[in-house]
Design an enzyme around this catalytic site. Structure first.
Site, PDB file in Angstrom:
ATOM      1  N   LYS A   1       0.588  -1.237  -0.140  1.00 56.44           N
ATOM      2  CA  LYS A   1      -0.201  -0.068  -0.046  1.00 56.44           C
ATOM      3  C   LYS A   1       1.009   1.456  -0.110  1.00 56.44           C
ATOM      4  O   LYS A   1       0.348   2.361  -0.406  1.00 56.44           O
ATOM      5  CB  LYS A   1      -0.878   0.187   1.005  1.00 56.44           C
TER       6      LYS A   1
HETATM    7  C1  LIG Z   1      -4.493  -4.573   0.970  1.00 60.16           C
HETATM    8  C2  LIG Z   1      -3.877  -6.092   0.721  1.00 60.16           C
HETATM    9  C3  LIG Z   1      -4.077  -7.041   0.223  1.00 60.16           C
HETATM   10  C4  LIG Z   1      -5.145  -6.788  -0.744  1.00 60.16           C
HETATM   11  O1  LIG Z   1      -5.172  -5.798  -1.860  1.00 60.16           O
HETATM   12  P1  LIG Z   1      -6.259  -5.348  -2.704  1.00 60.16           P
HETATM   13  O2  LIG Z   1      -5.925  -4.170  -3.529  1.00 60.16           O
HETATM   14  O3  LIG Z   1      -7.237  -4.792  -1.661  1.00 60.16           O
HETATM   15  O4  LIG Z   1      -6.803  -6.338  -3.447  1.00 60.16           O
HETATM   16  C5  LIG Z   1      -3.238  -8.252   0.155  1.00 60.16           C
HETATM   17  N1  LIG Z   1      -2.425  -8.259   0.959  1.00 60.16           N
HETATM   18  C6  LIG Z   1      -1.885  -7.167   1.840  1.00 60.16           C
HETATM   19  C7  LIG Z   1      -0.700  -7.329   2.729  1.00 60.16           C
HETATM   20  C8  LIG Z   1      -2.535  -6.129   1.726  1.00 60.16           C
HETATM   21  O5  LIG Z   1      -2.308  -5.058   2.787  1.00 60.16           O
END
Ligand SMILES: *Cc1c(COP(=O)(O)O)cnc(C)c1O
Length: 462
Positions: free
Chosen positions: A112
């Site tokens: 993120k």
């Molecule tokens: C947010 C997240 C996901 C999922 O990603 P999306 O974009 O919501 O599909 C998977 N793994 C981790 C560690 C995350 O923080």
């Protein structure tokens, strides 16, 4: 470049407006009116470039005249300067034709950060120029919130409120949200699960009086700028493995469908991606949708990969919009049915088009643990549980085309699950080793629209 809503009934916006707005006023999500194309020569020219240069070339066509080239280069440089790896998104090999894209070298140790650090710099640049101030409210299953707080802490023109499900995020995730001391940062523990937090956020955006009064801005994965930032590493990884001369497949641990949708955009731009494989844990609405055509919510079951404990995958609406030939009215009907009846059936034509691009797999809790253990034994690589879900599904889809699995978080973010699988507790990187000693600051709040909006209004500086 203009942006249109997936429900077809909101004004079209510029990149900057779409970024600051988040959710469209008709309840839809903004998408670019047309998808810019990268030619074979454009993609070939990316080989060997630093991450930041690839980011500039891939994202530039989407931002229109929001920033000059120099401004945009500066924004990108500041966004990724705090990463702990010179390649930003390094590739490591797990086995024959199977690669891991490590997306966890940012300040909060999850992918993120790629989007959020960029958004922080984009917001700062845009708001400083216009002399205005916004209130950012985000809902998180854990990683978005810490990434947002890290990206916005201490900024002059922004207050940031993060709603997280009380007791359902890992201790590291919680501490990353509750320990920053800046007064513009507010961590709110909501009674409920992630989908409740996300619904509360949507209600705030649909409360136009509140939305306008506090100048609400969203940075959840519905924000187009976040999707855009994530398109970049599909290019760097595929080019490193021989694109555009060679096709590459990706497996993506999926919750809200933002990350895998970024891969879809990369593919639409001309990157030769064969299949995008959606990997889900036991909360498998997307796997069931692709298998059966029925998109139906079930209850959320907490798992050891909590950032994927989701039954409403917001960004899926963007893919639907495309496979319904950009018919906003049809998408709005499906979304109404989802809200009203808890589900809908994807039309046969649309389902076939989804299956041309996406494959999927579901992983149990035991398989997740076993994959962490086996991958460590076979390669020495310690996976977080989300990445392990991806690696397991990828293993079932290996073939002649190189497979890249996205490693979405650092194992130290989920130390209990990793220790249970391998017997070893993964250490935090040095730069955050004192996280467990820092004092926490958090407000518990009911899952109630009135309670949430008045709390936010009280907290804002007058
Ligand atoms: C947010 C997240 C996901 C999922 O990603 P999306 O974009 O919501 O599909 C998977 N793994 C981790 C560690 C995350 O923080």
């Amino acid at each position: 470049m203009r942006y249109v809503s997936t429900r077809g009934a909101a004004p079209t916006l510029s990149f900057e407006e779409a970024m600051l707005t988040g959710l469209a006023r008709d309840g839809g999500l903004y998408v670019p009116e047309t998808i810019p194309q990268m030619s074979h020569a454009d993609i070939t020219a990316l080989a060997g470039l630093p991450y930041e240069d690839v980011a500039f070339r891939v994202m530039r066509p989407f931002i229109g005249d929001a920033f000059t080239d120099d401004e945009f280069r500066g924004i990108i440089a500041r966004a990724y300067a705090g990463f702990g790896h010179a390649a930003r998104a390094p590739l490591v090999q797990l086995g024959p034709n199977h690669f891991l894209l490590e997306l966890f070298h940012g300040p909060t140790l999850a992918f993120k950060d790629f989007a959020m650090q960029l958004i922080g710099q984009l917001f700062e640049a845009a708001l400083t120029r216009s002399g205005s101030r916004v209130t950012i409210v985000g809902a998180t299953s854990g990683d978005t919130g810490s990434a947002a707080i890290e990206a916005f802490r201490g900024l002059e023109a922004v207050d940031v409120f993060i709603l997280f499900p009380h007791g359902r995020v890992s201790e590291v995730q919680r501490r990353q949200m509750t320990t920053p001391t800046e007064s513009n940062v507010h961590a709110l523990a909501v009674e409920g699960d992630f989908d409740d937090c996300q619904a509360a956020l949507k209600d705030m955006f649909n409360d136009f009086a509140f939305r306008d009064e506090v100048r609400l801005a969203g940075v959840n994965s519905i924000n187009w700028a976040r999707v855009l930032a994530q398109v970049v590493y599909y290019f760097t990884a595929a080019v490193a493995l021989g694109a555009p001369g060679r096709e590459v497949n990706f497996t993506v641990p999926t919750g809200n469908f933002g990350d895998v949708f970024a891969g879809y955009i990369a593919r639409r731009m001309g990157l030769p991606i064969g299949k995008l494989v959606i990997a889900t844990n036991q909360n498998d609405i997307l796997h069931r949708t692709l298998a059966t055509g029925m998109h139906r919510k079930e209850g959320v079951t907490p798992s050891i990969s909590p950032s994927m404990d989701i039954q409403v995958s917001s960004n899926f609406e963007r893919a639907l919009f495309d496979v319904y030939d950009r018919d906003g009215r049809a998408v709005a009907q499906q979304m109404d049915a989802l809200k009203r009846d808890g589900g809908f059936t994807v039309s046969q034509g649309a389902l076939e088009r989804l299956r041309e691009v996406f494959a999927s797999g579901r992983v149990s809790e035991d398989e997740t643990s076993a994959t962490i253990r086996e991958t460590f034994a076979a390669t020495g690589e310690t996976l977080c549980p989300h990445s392990a879900v991806g690696v397991k599904v990828a293993a079932d889809h290996l073939g002649p085309t190189p497979m890249v699995t996205l490693a979405t978080a650092h194992p130290a973010k989920f130390p209990d699950a990793v220790e249970a699988a391998t017997g070893t507790r993964p250490p935090l990187p040095n730069r955050m080793a004192d996280l467990y000693e820092r004092p926490e600051r958090v407000t518990a709040v009911a899952n109630d629209h009135g309670a949430l909006t008045s709390l936010i209004k009280e907290r804002l500086p007058r």
